[in-house]
Write an enzyme that holds these catalytic residues in place. Structure first.
Site, PDB file in Angstrom:
ATOM      1  N   ASP A 176      43.148  27.810 -19.556  1.00  0.00           N
ATOM      2  CA  ASP A 176      43.605  26.445 -19.857  1.00  0.00           C
ATOM      3  C   ASP A 176      43.351  25.447 -18.728  1.00  0.00           C
ATOM      4  O   ASP A 176      43.929  24.362 -18.718  1.00  0.00           O
ATOM      5  CB  ASP A 176      45.093  26.467 -20.208  1.00  0.00           C
ATOM      6  CG  ASP A 176      45.325  27.016 -21.609  1.00  0.00           C
ATOM      7  OD1 ASP A 176      44.539  26.677 -22.507  1.00  0.00           O
ATOM      8  OD2 ASP A 176      46.283  27.781 -21.792  1.00  0.00           O
ATOM      9  N   ASP A 207      41.086  26.585 -29.235  1.00  0.00           N
ATOM     10  CA  ASP A 207      41.607  25.633 -28.244  1.00  0.00           C
ATOM     11  C   ASP A 207      40.712  25.565 -27.002  1.00  0.00           C
ATOM     12  O   ASP A 207      40.614  24.537 -26.329  1.00  0.00           O
ATOM     13  CB  ASP A 207      43.023  26.022 -27.768  1.00  0.00           C
ATOM     14  CG  ASP A 207      43.910  26.594 -28.845  1.00  0.00           C
ATOM     15  OD1 ASP A 207      43.383  27.195 -29.798  1.00  0.00           O
ATOM     16  OD2 ASP A 207      45.133  26.465 -28.736  1.00  0.00           O
TER      17      ASP A 207
HETATM   18  N1  GLY Z   1      46.631  25.535 -26.692  1.00  0.00           N
HETATM   19  C1  GLY Z   1      47.856  25.906 -27.249  1.00  0.00           C
HETATM   20  C2  GLY Z   1      48.240  25.142 -28.456  1.00  0.00           C
HETATM   21  O1  GLY Z   1      47.534  24.294 -28.945  1.00  0.00           O
HETATM   22  O2  GLY Z   1      49.333  25.397 -28.930  1.00  0.00           O
END
Ligand code: GLY
Length: 403
Positions: A122, A180
């Site tokens: 992330d 994501d």
């Molecule tokens: N990246 C985590 C979410 O969108 O919940």
């Protein structure tokens, strides 16, 4: 390069025809929406001065539970750490309020140690939304160094046999990649620009290509998670962990895909990515379950639609992506995207979603969904909803120089 190529006239016609209603619906005039956005920007800046007083120095806002009056915060490690400083930086840029800038710098000082965190994918969310915006506003060698180190940490998760960055850590036989992750790639492009080292760029392209091949269904909706064999890149399983079912279209996942492929087109100029973004946009905007106000249910296939909760975070991410994408395509598609984004912005700036000063724990937007299957953070404010909402307002204001 403007949109043309494979996505030819025939398919464009189907798209335009099916969403023509959206185009013809009554929209607020651009001037009036822009005035509303200007007002909400000022109110957002005030609201965040309230939020900052509620926070301990080393904590980052995540959400707020109204029933318990509880502000939920985190340290710098979770994926959400960059959104608060990033939102503050946009608001500082929009208002000139130095209190917001100072708060962003204080939080980034806590966040900066994550540049060496190799246990998360992330880092794009965390470091680019914060330090990327800080560098844009005030370039400094220290920001370059943090961003490049962050990109190195992210790149350390790349597996050339799979052609992807690992998203979730698990046992070594499962190589997990979630949609994501597309939004983390912007950091890699920035690192290539700062260093001249094309390996970051190549990783981003390979990750996007592998994801395009395996995450998407024939209708261009996406699975949330693809599990690969790390030894040979074979697909083992496809799931939608944060969605209603493995075959459903989790709204924020569709939003990440749209945003990610729009950035891929911006950074590479490759029309395949533009086509992918257009196809995802078509899926979202043509979906019969997309509500009239443009803010999706948390999953397009949630069983209890129309009672299902909306997800303002998905709406804000889609809105911001559509505003950018509208600049890459020709008419009439450009206007269709712009009007769809305006409808979302109109909704998000309305009292249904936008909070009064001092309410909602100091967050801007209501009605986000964090993780429905886990019964976590349902119908609550979310810091990432706020970030992409602020970005949407910033983009809309900038674009309106055109009108
Ligand atoms: N990246 C985590 C979410 O969108 O919940």
């Amino acid at each position: 390069m403007m949109y043309s190529l494979k996505w030819g006239v025939a398919s464009l016609f189907i798209f335009v025809g099916t969403i023509a209603n959206a185009q013809n619906e009554k929209h607020p005039s651009r001037k009036s929406l822009l005035e509303t956005v200007e007002k909400r920007i000022k109110e957002s800046a005030s609201q965040y001065t309230f939020l900052m007083q509620e926070l301990k120095p080393d904590r980052f806002p995540v959400t707020y539970y109204e029933d318990k009056g509880q502000l939920v915060t985190s340290g710098s490690e979770p994926w959400v750490g960059g959104f608060y400083p990033g939102g503050l930086l946009y608001l500082y840029e929009l208002t000139g309020d130095t209190l917001l800038y100072q708060e962003a710098l204080r939080k980034m000082d806590v966040l900066k140690k994550e540049q060496f965190n190799i246990t998360t994918h992330d880092l794009g969310f965390m470091m680019y939304c914060s330090f990327g915006n800080a560098k844009r506003l005030e370039p400094k060698p220290a920001y370059d160094s943090i961003l490049v180190n962050s990109a190195r940490s992210l790149a350390s998760r790349f597996n050339p046999k799979v052609g992807c960055l690992r998203s979730w850590d698990s046992d070594s036989s499962q190589f997990m990649v979630i949609i994501d992750n597309m939004v983390n790639l912007e950091l890699l492009f920035a690192a290539t620009k700062m260093t001249g080292d094309s390996s970051f760029y190549k990783i981003a392209v390979e990750h996007a290509n592998t994801t395009m091949k395996h995450h998407f269904r024939p209708d261009y909706s996406s699975h949330h998670l693809v599990i690969y064999n790390p030894g040979n890149g074979e697909v083992r399983k496809k799931q939608t962990v944060q969605g209603a079912s493995d075959s459903s279209a989790w709204a924020r996942g569709q939003a990440w895909g749209l945003y990610g492929y729009t950035v891929m087109y911006r950074e590479t100029g490759d029309p395949l990515y533009l086509e992918q973004a257009n196809r995802i946009g078509q899926f979202i905007l043509n979906h019969p379950h997309l509500p009239a106000d443009g803010i999706p249910y948390w999953d397009f296939d949630a069983e209890d639609i129309p009672a299902a909760p909306r997800d303002a975070s998905a709406g804000a991410v889609i809105c911001s992506a559509l505003l950018e994408l509208s600049g890459y395509v020709e008419q009439p598609l450009s206007e269709i995207y712009l009007k769809a984004a305006e409808k979302m912005l109109q909704s998000l700036t309305s009292p249904t979603y936008f909070s009064d000063y001092g309410k909602n724990g100091g967050f801007l937007l209501r009605h986000g969904v964090g993780n429905y299957p886990r019964h976590a953070d349902i119908d609550v404010p979310l810091i990432y909803a706020d970030y992409y909402f602020i970005e949407s307002m910033a983009r809309y204001k900038r674009m309106n120089a055109r009108y």
